[in-house]
Design a protein around this motif. Structure first.
Motif, mmCIF file in Angstrom:
data_model
loop_
_atom_site.group_PDB
_atom_site.id
_atom_site.type_symbol
_atom_site.label_atom_id
_atom_site.label_comp_id
_atom_site.label_asym_id
_atom_site.label_seq_id
_atom_site.Cartn_x
_atom_site.Cartn_y
_atom_site.Cartn_z
ATOM 1 N N VAL A 386 0.565 -1.239 -0.103
ATOM 2 C CA VAL A 386 0.179 -0.410 0.005
ATOM 3 C C VAL A 386 1.004 1.174 -0.331
ATOM 4 O O VAL A 386 1.785 1.567 1.369
ATOM 5 C CB VAL A 386 -1.541 -0.019 1.134
ATOM 6 C CG1 VAL A 386 -1.513 1.274 0.747
ATOM 7 C CG2 VAL A 386 -1.631 -0.999 1.285
ATOM 8 N N ASP A 387 0.336 2.331 -0.892
ATOM 9 C CA ASP A 387 1.608 3.716 -0.828
ATOM 10 C C ASP A 387 0.106 4.299 0.152
ATOM 11 O O ASP A 387 -0.557 3.919 0.237
ATOM 12 C CB ASP A 387 1.550 3.372 -2.028
ATOM 13 C CG ASP A 387 1.802 3.263 -3.394
ATOM 14 O OD1 ASP A 387 3.069 2.911 -3.235
ATOM 15 O OD2 ASP A 387 1.852 3.253 -4.361
ATOM 16 N N GLY A 388 1.800 5.669 0.018
ATOM 17 C CA GLY A 388 0.353 6.356 1.298
ATOM 18 C C GLY A 388 -0.285 7.047 0.798
ATOM 19 O O GLY A 388 -0.820 7.202 1.483
ATOM 20 N N ARG A 389 -0.850 7.499 -0.432
ATOM 21 C CA ARG A 389 -1.401 7.963 -1.158
ATOM 22 C C ARG A 389 -2.939 6.952 -1.028
ATOM 23 O O ARG A 389 -3.345 7.749 -1.027
ATOM 24 C CB ARG A 389 -1.542 8.317 -2.678
ATOM 25 C CG ARG A 389 -2.730 8.961 -2.867
ATOM 26 C CD ARG A 389 -1.900 8.991 -4.653
ATOM 27 N NE ARG A 389 -1.645 7.913 -6.229
ATOM 28 C CZ ARG A 389 -2.989 7.431 -5.981
ATOM 29 N NH1 ARG A 389 -4.412 7.820 -6.305
ATOM 30 N NH2 ARG A 389 -2.752 6.846 -7.375
ATOM 31 N N GLU A 390 -2.602 6.061 -1.084
ATOM 32 C CA GLU A 390 -4.106 5.350 -1.271
ATOM 33 C C GLU A 390 -4.406 5.381 -0.206
ATOM 34 O O GLU A 390 -5.682 4.941 0.445
ATOM 35 C CB GLU A 390 -3.392 4.029 -1.411
ATOM 36 C CG GLU A 390 -3.544 3.446 -3.292
ATOM 37 C CD GLU A 390 -2.455 4.326 -3.555
ATOM 38 O OE1 GLU A 390 -1.381 4.281 -3.298
ATOM 39 O OE2 GLU A 390 -1.990 4.734 -4.727
ATOM 40 N N ALA A 391 -3.599 5.266 1.459
ATOM 41 C CA ALA A 391 -3.045 5.000 2.305
ATOM 42 C C ALA A 391 -4.113 5.878 3.227
ATOM 43 O O ALA A 391 -5.276 5.924 4.106
ATOM 44 C CB ALA A 391 -2.207 4.667 3.587
ATOM 45 N N VAL A 392 -4.053 7.200 3.177
ATOM 46 C CA VAL A 392 -4.430 8.299 3.449
ATOM 47 C C VAL A 392 -5.934 8.262 3.075
ATOM 48 O O VAL A 392 -6.667 8.917 3.392
ATOM 49 C CB VAL A 392 -3.278 9.373 2.713
ATOM 50 C CG1 VAL A 392 -4.481 10.848 3.463
ATOM 51 C CG2 VAL A 392 -2.230 9.622 4.185
ATOM 52 N N THR A 393 -5.795 8.726 1.671
ATOM 53 C CA THR A 393 -7.172 8.269 0.298
ATOM 54 C C THR A 393 -8.040 7.185 1.107
ATOM 55 O O THR A 393 -9.138 7.940 1.032
ATOM 56 C CB THR A 393 -7.086 8.079 -1.204
ATOM 57 O OG1 THR A 393 -5.691 9.030 -1.171
ATOM 58 C CG2 THR A 393 -8.014 8.620 -1.767
ATOM 59 N N PHE A 394 -7.728 6.451 2.008
ATOM 60 C CA PHE A 394 -8.230 5.182 2.238
ATOM 61 C C PHE A 394 -8.295 5.829 3.626
ATOM 62 O O PHE A 394 -10.629 5.391 3.955
ATOM 63 C CB PHE A 394 -7.694 3.801 2.646
ATOM 64 C CG PHE A 394 -8.185 2.984 2.844
ATOM 65 C CD1 PHE A 394 -9.313 1.644 2.452
ATOM 66 C CD2 PHE A 394 -8.466 2.982 4.729
ATOM 67 C CE1 PHE A 394 -9.501 0.694 2.920
ATOM 68 C CE2 PHE A 394 -8.908 2.003 5.284
ATOM 69 C CZ PHE A 394 -9.734 0.851 4.769
ATOM 70 N N LEU A 395 -8.168 6.471 4.882
ATOM 71 C CA LEU A 395 -8.370 7.307 5.778
ATOM 72 C C LEU A 395 -9.760 7.982 5.375
ATOM 73 O O LEU A 395 -10.371 8.178 6.330
ATOM 74 C CB LEU A 395 -7.192 7.525 6.225
ATOM 75 C CG LEU A 395 -7.983 8.132 7.786
ATOM 76 C CD1 LEU A 395 -8.583 6.656 8.569
ATOM 77 C CD2 LEU A 395 -6.509 7.868 8.328
ATOM 78 N N LYS A 396 -9.128 8.854 4.878
ATOM 79 C CA LYS A 396 -9.849 9.877 4.225
ATOM 80 C C LYS A 396 -11.282 9.667 3.836
ATOM 81 O O LYS A 396 -12.506 10.004 4.164
ATOM 82 C CB LYS A 396 -9.100 11.025 3.242
ATOM 83 C CG LYS A 396 -10.238 12.287 3.026
ATOM 84 C CD LYS A 396 -9.239 13.719 2.282
ATOM 85 C CE LYS A 396 -10.295 14.519 1.855
ATOM 86 N NZ LYS A 396 -9.963 15.383 0.542
#
Length: 412
Positions: A386-396
């Motif tokens: 999981v890349d940082g962009r996907e992780a942050v967007t997932f939590l958002k």
């Protein structure tokens, strides 16, 4: 006839268990379906019940490791009936022997006269009264008056000498005695060993990273309050916040399947279903029962599944199958008052969401400072997949769903 008490199989991977506790004593009468003992493996704690009525014979003590299928006790079904035996007759109370008429009662001897010492002959009435009130030993008081007469000053000097003699002892008594340092050593339970091993494995074998956000719980709390009674009447369970977050996670996992995938060797294994594990703190350690196909369940079905698991954990009925095949995990440290934490991945999963305490805080909305019930959330993920962009967007995305529960279509 006799019925054997055997250690049942709880899963193919489990070969032995610890006999954690007997609920009954050797020789106790037991009844069918009554809990007899608790066994503990490296994954679950399980109660074993009696299969028949009878008298219990314990063959294996608490704390011993036993193999699956081993016999740990016997129920003697042909034991004596419940009819209580009549108590033995009590011996007749013996009356004290009557006094012999030939031996007359002894008459009390006259009190011996009190001898007054020669020292008392020279005491004045006032001095004698003080000595009697304070119960002092006259022989130890040195008189300095005419003819060795004891004066009130002599009594004061004597009392001061008594105080001085007791000071070192009193100081010694006030000084706390140094007690030897004590430690208590207990062996780790199988479940605790398993938890420790898996946490260490997770830290060592994943590229774990955590991202944080905060959620305004105002709307979710309003809906929960508005429909709480009708939801309870219709479905028979209370509406909690965990179902909101499970629904939100399901929506986010559909958009970001990497958070619902595993790494196996050089492959990425994606799952077209959401088996959500819910971390629950138990007396013997943390367990994560899995709610299967959460994407197909309603709010009521999710809440009922949680209630059922909590009951099974409390009653030591959780099975190994209840813990298997999870694809994503949610942990709620807020029930214990945690404001913020970093959850550790439940391997081989690649994501875990940490919920926390709801706390009123000042926030800025439309350039105005207002008080809102806020919750910090943390999402740990395996950076290998999981890349940082996907992780942050997932939590958002989870934040958006919880702050606007209408978007996840709650059934009430």
């Amino acid at each position: 006839m006799e019925t054997e008490i055997k250690i049942p199989s709880v899963g193919e991977s489990v070969q032995e268990a610890i006999l954690a506790e007997w609920y009954k004593q050797d020789g106790d009468r037991v009844h069918k379906d009554e809990p007899l003992l608790v066994i503990e493996t490296d994954k679950v704690t399980l109660e074993i019940v009696a299969e028949a009525d009878g008298i219990l014979k314990i063959m294996v003590s608490e704390g011993e490791t036993v193999a699956i299928g081993a016999i740990v006790g016997i129920i003697d079904t042909a034991a004596a009936s419940d009819t209580a035996e009549s108590p033995p007759a009590e011996p007749e109370a013996k009356s004290p022997p009557a006094p012999s008429p030939e031996s007359p009662a002894e008459e009390p001897k006259p009190a011996e006269p009190v001898v007054v010492s020669s020292t008392q002959q020279i005491l004045s009435p006032s001095v004698r009264r003080v000595i009697a009130e304070k119960n002092l030993d006259v022989a130890k008081i040195i008189g300095t008056g005419p003819g060795g007469r004891i004066t009130k000053s002599d009594i004061l000097l004597y009392e001061e000498s008594l105080v001085c003699d007791q000071l070192p002892l009193a100081a010694e008594e006030r000084t706390p005695k140094a007690e030897p340092e004590q430690i208590i050593r207990k062996p780790m339970t199988p479940i605790r060993k398993r938890i420790a091993a898996r946490l260490l494995e997770s830290k060592q074998n994943t590229a774990m990273l955590t991202t944080f956000n905060e959620i305004d719980m105002s709307r979710a709390m309003e809906i929960r309050t508005q429909y709480k009674e009708s939801f309870q009447k219709k479905h028979g369970v209370s509406l909690g916040f965990m179902s909101f977050f499970i629904k939100a996670c399901v929506e986010a996992l559909k958009e970001f399947p990497e958070l619902n995938a595993f790494i196996e060797d050089s492959d990425i294994v994606y799952h077209n279903y959401c088996h959500i594990g819910v971390a629950i703190g138990a007396e013997r350690g943390l367990v994560v029962p899995v709610i299967r196909h959460a994407e197909n369940l309603s709010f009521a079905e999710l809440e009922q599944a949680i209630v059922d698991y909590v009951a099974k954990i409390r009653e030591n009925r959780l099975e190994l199958a209840d813990l298997e095949r999870g694809t994503f995990t949610i942990s709620n440290g807020g029930v214990y008052g945690s404001l913020l934490s970093t959850p550790i991945l439940n391997i081989p999963q690649s994501g875990i969401l940490g919920m926390h305490k709801i706390e009123k805080r000042p926030v800025v909305i439309d350039d105005q400072i207002v008080i809102r019930p806020m919750m910090y959330v943390a999402m740990s993920y395996d950076h290998r997949i999981v890349d940082g962009r996907e992780a942050v967007t997932f939590l958002k995305r989870i934040k958006e769903c919880v702050e606007n529960p209408e978007r996840i279509m709650m059934e009430v």
